[in-house]
Design an enzyme around this catalytic site. Structure first.
Site, short mmCIF file in Angstrom:
data_model
loop_
_atom_site.label_atom_id
_atom_site.label_comp_id
_atom_site.label_asym_id
_atom_site.label_seq_id
_atom_site.Cartn_x
_atom_site.Cartn_y
_atom_site.Cartn_z
N CYS A 1 0.80 -1.23 0.00
CA CYS A 1 0.00 0.00 0.00
C CYS A 1 0.83 1.28 0.00
O CYS A 1 0.27 2.38 0.01
CB CYS A 1 -0.98 -0.05 1.15
SG CYS A 1 -2.01 -1.53 1.03
N HIS B 1 -1.84 8.77 5.15
CA HIS B 1 -2.18 7.39 4.77
C HIS B 1 -3.65 7.17 5.18
O HIS B 1 -4.42 6.66 4.40
CB HIS B 1 -1.23 6.42 5.44
CG HIS B 1 -1.38 5.01 4.96
ND1 HIS B 1 -1.26 4.66 3.64
CD2 HIS B 1 -1.67 3.86 5.62
CE1 HIS B 1 -1.47 3.37 3.50
NE2 HIS B 1 -1.72 2.85 4.69
N HIS C 1 -9.68 2.43 0.23
CA HIS C 1 -8.25 2.15 0.23
C HIS C 1 -7.90 1.48 -1.10
O HIS C 1 -8.16 0.29 -1.28
CB HIS C 1 -7.88 1.25 1.41
CG HIS C 1 -6.40 1.15 1.63
ND1 HIS C 1 -5.48 1.45 0.64
CD2 HIS C 1 -5.68 0.81 2.72
CE1 HIS C 1 -4.27 1.27 1.12
NE2 HIS C 1 -4.35 0.89 2.38
#
Lengths: 406, 374
Positions: free
Chosen positions: A167, A298, A333
């Site tokens: 990620c 994030h 996400h």
């Protein structure tokens, strides 16, 4: 020959294929307006799943965007990447012939690679007695095909590299592409990332207890977790001199990046390690924390991530950090594309003059009191220097820093 | 923008190697088999060994992770990760690191893999597809299906806090890993990297290859992991090293280009590596090709090498011994070169060319020079 020193590197093209819009302008406008694009999943059969929301790119049709790829030959992640890169190339106004002739390459990030292809292969394997796997799908399955899709679409002949650091992968790709351009190893580079919503990632995050039921609420007192998302993001990195010589629109300069690894736990983030990554990014960009005007978090919306991230931010910035927001509240996400979308929105924030918001905020977590998470909708501002966070499975942290070119 | 002026790259010093392959553990058994042109272990291993298609394989025999790192906390580690941890430990130990050394902030990991552990993916897929509730996947196993899992575990088990990369470029993956290491260390992003590639063989992967027709049935599929500790040679100064990576050049000759252009492309990247380092074609003592047995590509690779060097030097066919290791192939070729040099000492430092050509259009060339004899 005297060493001319590293070249300055700027971003001159942006591409986005997201759940809230296709093209950097549509994407940025939706984000700025606080548009939430997470909806019930249509990409796979969700019957049997208790939680059924995700940030999908509904009705994604690569055919009108792509010039050279036949969509039938590529997996969804590769098509999202190639479409984003084609859009970035168009956005930059660069001569297509120049891309073909010069040493131009693609570094693309991903978490799960061609996961929708792998899902189909897994179904063939599990349900078939004959152990036969469709060779076309096998050929599409390696994660390398994501960068290959970009290189084939834009007819590039330079580095063609997929970075699978989960990620934070788009940020890693951006950092590597920046090093390739600044050293002269490459003339220009495309960097970004792509991932696709799929059954196994959805099941895995549910099993880890990291999935939210309805919406993603970063920094909220009642945040419950992530929503899985998908998309493709791409940026064109170009030497400043070259961009100026051709009269290109310059969104921002890549000032530097920091990279490290927690090396402690596969899924639990580590605040001290994230703080060290931020300091490394600041050193690389030759800036102080006080220079940073905005942090693109994030911000996954899990209780642990947001608490850890803010702890690290306070360790580096003290009690009054700059505004910090999470676009995952709107697009979910998007895994390997996540920090690519963060980079795109950072460039737009600098060029267009705004701060991206955190959507879905009802009540700020009291632990984050005093923090400006830009709730609701975007806000007009003039950020000069911004930092973009990407943290990942395996403790892979990468932070990129962008600045206004004056 | 002027075209690349091709400054001389900053060479990498390879200070140590760790290898898990069908030849066994380390460089020595690999060198012994390569010198005699003998295959490594040529039977499938593991619980799925009866499910393989009828074709040649080279697998790592008798690999038990507990033998290397103890029994604690290893229950959820998959085979690829085990190969990675063990080969990295070997390399670090050979480089002089102690197992109880503290955290290392300036050593990172660059691991080449295209898929991560296919065994883990198949296992989780089995859970998700066959159980009554599709979400009942094992949360302890799910992280293994993420591609960077092995690199993350390698960092955890060896306390390596520096940059951590998982790279995929098909057949070129390991060469790209070396290229990344060259550039990252040249930019001082780390003091040292453990760089290489890994591949894990399983019945499902064997069936995957089998259907593509990319390799004939007699071409063995392989597995293993080769990892090398590398540092910027100039910053490191003196000190013992096995070899130097002088350059690693890559190019992409994709689907819209004719297949033949890949041999020209390979010739170009070899030529660029030679030009940038000042190595003459006649200085190449050994070539380790990567497209061994690949339908269509093997001849393209040979043509590219001949075009660049004007001849074909002695060839080292690493894949015949360790099998086609795909993501790990370039790292196995480098290991093979180091192993055969170690096996057959010479009076002067030798130079080898490691090449790779992918079905996707990627081509690459790595130049490696043996360390001066002390």
């Amino acid at each position: 020959m005297a060493d001319p020193g590293p070249r300055r590197v700027v971003i001159t093209g942006l591409g986005a294929v997201s759940g809230v819009g296709v093209g950097a302008d549509a994407f940025a406008a939706a984000i700025r307006a606080g548009t939430v694009g997470t909806r019930p999943i249509t990409g796979f059969d969700v019957s049997g799943f208790p939680y059924r929301m995700a940030g999908e790119v509904h009705d994604f049709d690569p055919a009108p965007i792509l010039r050279n790829l036949d969509p039938a030959d590529w997996g969804r992640s590769g098509l999202l990447a190639a479409s984003a890169a084609r859009l970035a190339a168009q956005d930059s106004g660069i001569d297509a012939g120049l891309l073909e002739r010069r040493r131009v390459g693609a570094i693309m990030g991903t978490t799960s690679g061609e996961s929708t292809v792998a899902s189909r292969l897994a179904e063939q394997w599990v349900h078939s007695e004959l152990k036969r796997l469709d060779p076309r799908l096998v050929g599409q399955a390696p994660a390398a095909q994501i960068a290959s899709a970009v290189s084939n679409e834009l007819l590039l002949s330079g580095d063609s590299q997929t970075v699978a650091t989960a990620c934070s992968a788009s940020n890693y790709a951006l950092g590597y592409a920046y090093d390739l351009v600044r050293t002269g190893e490459a003339d220009l580079m495309f960097a970004g990332g792509a991932d696709a919503v799929n059954r196994f990632t959805h099941a895995g995050f549910f099993a880890l207890g990291a999935l939210a039921e309805d919406v993603c609420r970063p920094f909220d007192a009642d945040r419950a977790g992530i929503l899985t998302g998908e998309g493709g993001a791409a940026l064109l990195l170009e030497p400043l001199e070259h961009a100026r010589a051709r009269g290109a629109r310059i969104y921002a300069e890549v000032l530097g990046y920091g990279v490290n690894c927690d090396a402690r736990h596969m899924v639990h983030p580590d605040a001290a390690s994230i703080a060290a990554c931020m300091r490394a990014a600041h050193r690389s960009a030759a800036i102080d924390p006080a220079d940073v005007d905005y942090i693109c978090a994030h911000g996954t919306g899990t209780p642990t991530n947001d608490a850890t991230e803010i702890l690290a931010v306070r360790e580096v910035f003290g009690e009054a950090p700059p505004p910090i927001s999470s676009i995952k509240s709107m697009i979910g996400h998007t895994m390997g594309a996540a920090s690519g979308f963060g980079a795109v929105i950072c460039c737009k924030a600098i060029a267009d003059g705004f701060l991206p918001p955190t959507a879905n905020l009802q009540r700020l977590d009291p632990a984050f009191a005093g923090l400006d998470v830009v709730p609701g909708t975007g806000r007009a501002a003039r950020p000069d220097i911004v930092q973009n966070h990407g943290f990942a499975f395996g403790g892979n942290n990468v932070i990129t820093v962008f600045g206004r070119v004056s | 923008m002027t075209a690349l002026t091709a400054p001389r790259p900053r060479p990498l010093a390879i200070t140590a190697a760790g290898v898990v392959s069908a030849a066994g553990l380390g460089l020595r058994p690999l060198g012994e088999l390569l010198a005699e042109r003998l295959p490594g272990h040529a039977e499938p291993v593991g619980a799925d060994s009866a499910d393989y298609p009828p074709r040649a394989v080279r697998s790592v025999p008798g690999f038990k992770l507990a033998d290397h790192i103890g029994r604690k906390k290893i229950r959820n580690l998959d085979r690829l990760t085990g190969f990675g941890i063990v080969s990295t430990r070997q390399a670090l130990a050979a480089a002089g690191d102690m197992p109880d050394d503290g955290p290392d902030d300036r050593t990172g990991v660059v691991l080449a893999t295209n898929t991560g552990s296919i065994g883990s993916i198949a296992e989780v897929a089995q859970d998700a597809l066959l159980q009554d509730r599709p979400y009942l996947v094992n949360p302890s196993r799910f992280p293994n299906t993420v591609i960077n899992s092995a690199a993350g575990q390698i960092a955890i088990w060896n306390r390596l806090h520096g940059m951590n990369a998982t790279l995929a470029a098909g057949q070129l993956s390991s060469l790209y890993a070396f290229r990344h290491a060259l550039i990252a260390l040249g930019q001082d992003r780390a003091d040292r990297l453990v760089v290489g590639g890994g591949e894990e063989l399983s019945a499902v992967l064997a069936w995957g290859w089998h259907g593509t027709g990319a390799l004939p049935d007699h071409a063995p599929l392989g597995e293993g992991c080769a990892m090398f500790t590398v540092e910027d040679a100039e910053r490191r100064g003196g000190g013992s090293a096995l070899a130097q990576v002088l350059a690693c050049e890559t190019g992409f000759y994709g689907l819209r280009k004719r297949l033949q252009s890949r041999s020209q492309g390979l010739s170009n990247v070899i030529g660029r590596a030679l030009e940038r380092t000042g190595v003459r074609p006649d200085e190449i003592d050994l070539v380790a090709p990567g497209a061994t047995h690949h339908v269509g590509l093997e001849r393209i690779e040979e043509r590219g090498i001949r075009a660049a060097l004007g001849r074909m030097p002695e060839q080292l066919r690493v894949a015949d011994t360790v099998g086609e290791t795909y993501s790990a192939a370039g790292a196995m070729q480098v290991a093979g070169v180091l192993a055969i040099w170690d096996r057959r000492p010479a009076a002067r430092p030798r130079t080898a060319l490691v090449t790779a050509v992918g079905h996707d259009g990627n081509v690459g060339a790595l130049l490696i020079r043996e360390a001066e004899v002390a």
